[in-house]
Design a protein around this motif. Structure first.
Motif, PDB file in Angstrom:
ATOM      1  N   LEU A 204      -2.071  65.695   1.292  1.00 23.54           N
ATOM      2  CA  LEU A 204      -2.248  66.351   0.112  1.00 23.54           C
ATOM      3  C   LEU A 204      -2.569  68.062   0.571  1.00 23.54           C
ATOM      4  N   TYR A 205      -3.583  68.184   1.306  1.00 23.24           N
ATOM      5  CA  TYR A 205      -4.045  69.590   1.455  1.00 23.24           C
ATOM      6  C   TYR A 205      -2.989  70.253   2.479  1.00 23.24           C
ATOM      7  N   ARG A 206      -2.420  69.703   3.254  1.00 26.25           N
ATOM      8  CA  ARG A 206      -1.389  70.257   4.033  1.00 26.25           C
ATOM      9  C   ARG A 206      -0.088  70.525   3.021  1.00 26.25           C
ATOM     10  N   ASP A 207       0.709  69.508   2.544  1.00 24.21           N
ATOM     11  CA  ASP A 207       2.098  69.434   1.866  1.00 24.21           C
ATOM     12  C   ASP A 207       1.807  70.312   0.383  1.00 24.21           C
ATOM     13  N   LEU A 208       0.707  69.957  -0.032  1.00 25.67           N
ATOM     14  CA  LEU A 208       0.687  70.530  -1.607  1.00 25.67           C
ATOM     15  C   LEU A 208      -0.028  72.008  -1.730  1.00 25.67           C
ATOM     16  N   LEU A 209      -1.046  72.144  -0.819  1.00 28.10           N
ATOM     17  CA  LEU A 209      -2.124  73.450  -0.743  1.00 28.10           C
ATOM     18  C   LEU A 209      -1.571  74.034   0.285  1.00 28.10           C
ATOM     19  N   GLY A 210      -0.795  73.735   1.245  1.00 27.50           N
ATOM     20  CA  GLY A 210      -0.734  74.560   2.295  1.00 27.50           C
ATOM     21  C   GLY A 210      -1.613  74.742   3.347  1.00 27.50           C
TER      22      GLY A 210
END
Lengths: 139, 139
Positions: B22-28
């Motif tokens: 989530l933090y990597r793919d959605l928020l970068g």
């Protein structure tokens, strides 16, 4: 987008004055900004500086406030949201949408005078994440 | 004491791998450290860098984990604690005690290898606050 600066942690409270006293007297906060109302959002807010970010205390202005339900469930208050800066809110919303994540409503002007939006906590592991266009003058 | 740097925000999750995505793919998020176990505390943790602080993902290692109850109440996960740096944990504990605030247990070694302690959320407006002696090498 790249994960941006943590602008603030949002802490809901039944009383900003009581919470200010806790952060000032127990934890030693020295930079407490003047509380102010955001009637369009149904809340009163107060920013407290830490050396690298801010705490945003949030108190409901009425029983119709969007955070009144949170306080009803957590009468002492508690952690409400975390806010990351983004360069452009519309780009961020489009990117989230393309990846299947929902935002709550339309972007609106937030407590630092720039556009904000909230990501649906069901799409963000139970955490309410606010995205805020980077304020012009630091935080 | 003076309110110190926000070392990290602790986010409980049923699955560190799912939350990393989530933090990597959605928020970068681009700086995701390797997850590791803290068996003495019953948790697995993973730090994610933001430009000014860190997110600490926390997953219970077993049903006896101190955060198993939190996950039972919040199956998707959610905000668990916020952690501020202090120069000396024993000085901080003595100061809190003199002001009538309780800490949970004795200081112990935390995820960054320095002494930590938690302030009782009932004495801190419903928010679980961790105090951590400042790590030697930044965060």
């Amino acid at each position: 987008m790249n994960l941006g600066r943590l602008n603030h942690i949002g802490i809901a409270t039944p009383s900003i004055e009581t919470s200010i006293a806790l952060y000032r007297d127990l934890l030693g906060a020295t930079r407490v900004h003047a509380p102010f109302d955001l009637p369009a959002q149904g809340v009163r807010v107060c920013f407290i500086d830490t050396p690298n970010t801010q705490i945003e205390l949030i108190e409901p202005l009425s029983d119709e406030s969007p955070i009144a339900g949170f306080i009803a469930k957590n009468p002492a208050g508690g952690q409400h949201h975390i806010c990351f800066e983004v360069p452009d809110i519309h780009v961020a919303i489009a990117e989230l949408g393309a990846k299947g994540a929902r935002v709550l409503g339309e972007p609106r002007i937030g407590a630092h005078g720039t556009l904000i939006v909230f990501v649906h906590p069901k799409d963000m592991g139970g955490t309410l994440v606010e995205l805020m266009e980077t304020p012009r003058e630091g935080h």
